[in-house]
Write an enzyme that holds these catalytic residues in place. Sequence first.
Site, PDB file in Angstrom:
ATOM      1  CB  VAL A  77      -0.926   0.005   1.253  1.00  0.00           C
ATOM      2  CG1 VAL A  77      -1.982  -0.982   1.066  1.00  0.00           C
ATOM      3  CG2 VAL A  77      -0.061  -0.037   2.503  1.00  0.00           C
ATOM      4  CE1 TYR A  78       3.302   1.396   4.360  1.00  0.00           C
ATOM      5  CE2 TYR A  78       5.536   0.766   4.186  1.00  0.00           C
ATOM      6  CZ  TYR A  78       4.616   0.681   4.985  1.00  0.00           C
ATOM      7  OH  TYR A  78       4.751   0.531   6.332  1.00  0.00           O
ATOM      8  CB  SER A  79       3.812   5.411  -2.849  1.00  0.00           C
ATOM      9  OG  SER A  79       4.290   6.126  -2.090  1.00  0.00           O
ATOM     10  CD  GLU A  80      -1.638   4.881  -3.505  1.00  0.00           C
ATOM     11  OE1 GLU A  80      -0.961   5.822  -3.967  1.00  0.00           O
ATOM     12  OE2 GLU A  80      -2.192   4.896  -2.446  1.00  0.00           O
ATOM     13  CE  LYS A 115       4.914  -3.543   7.253  1.00  0.00           C
ATOM     14  NZ  LYS A 115       5.515  -2.662   6.172  1.00  0.00           N
TER      15      LYS A 115
END
Length: 341
Positions: A61-64, A90
């Site tokens: 999910v970090y920066s999609e 993750k």
Amino acid sequence: MKYNLLGNTGLKVSELCLGTMTFGTTGGRFGAISGVDQAGADALTRRAFDAGINFIDTANVYSEGHSEEMTGQALRNLGLNRYDVVLATKVRGKMGDGPNDTGLTRKHIMAQAEASLKRLNTDYIDLYQTHSFDPLTPWEETLRALDDLVRQGKVRYIGASNVAAWQLMKALGVSQYQHLEKYVSLQAYYTIAGRELEREIVPLLLDQKVGLMVWSPLAGGFLSGKYTRDNQQAEGRRSSGFDFPPVNKDLAFNIINKLRPLAEAKSSTVASLALAWLLHQPVVSSVIIGAKKMAQLDDNLTAVDVKFTPEELQQLDEVSKLVSEYPDWMLEFTSGDRKVE
């Protein structure tokens, strides 16, 4: 740099772990934290590994997904041997607009594992972590999917993150009785200004031999040393509007006031000492550090050289200790007759 065993495994990870939430220039949900481009990511990764770090943590999910892509590209650009890197990512967060684009279902886990492998440009993930709890999916489904990924050779170890003590214990029990892979680590928020983890989760981790990876060890930058009671709007998280995680400010300033003279005496910084306090906690396997600027990373790296005397640790414990809650005070009261002389 020291290397600690990750939980009840033989895997050695550096006591500091490079976090890559800052990697990415696409904005989105983590726009207030990200902003590091590929050249910056390469430089930060090079500095971290030159300092002895062998552990790197990211998430889909970090920066999609951009953070994973940049992390994988940095490893290639630097020519690092993949086997020498312990790579963690993750799964759980929302990765699309569909009803099944989030959660810890078999469908989502399998799809996102393949997507992460592609973005990271690797054949396997060393540590695959569930990013939080999914109240809709049975533990059996989640753990069976993770177990299958291990059996397929796509994942080496599995870890949890951001769960309550009872949730983690239930998951460990399901794994034991269903003969599935067990969580070897927990990634959780822990800092000298936020010690709630010590109430139930830390005793569980020690008892079950589960490793601890610490995120936001500087309380979202509050323990950077640039905030005072008279200046709570220094450039950073407060001015950006991203005031997270929540911090008991009165307590934090009391701690900062204790750390500041200690830092001066040790020719160090408040941030370095706050990180070093975590490194002195027996439950901690690795502390995740992230940075946008090289100077921030350099300062964080100095934490491994900080030594505290027993008296200094006692002072820091006193100023930051939790208020005793039930059943803690009752258990302490009743345990006096069951101690080894």
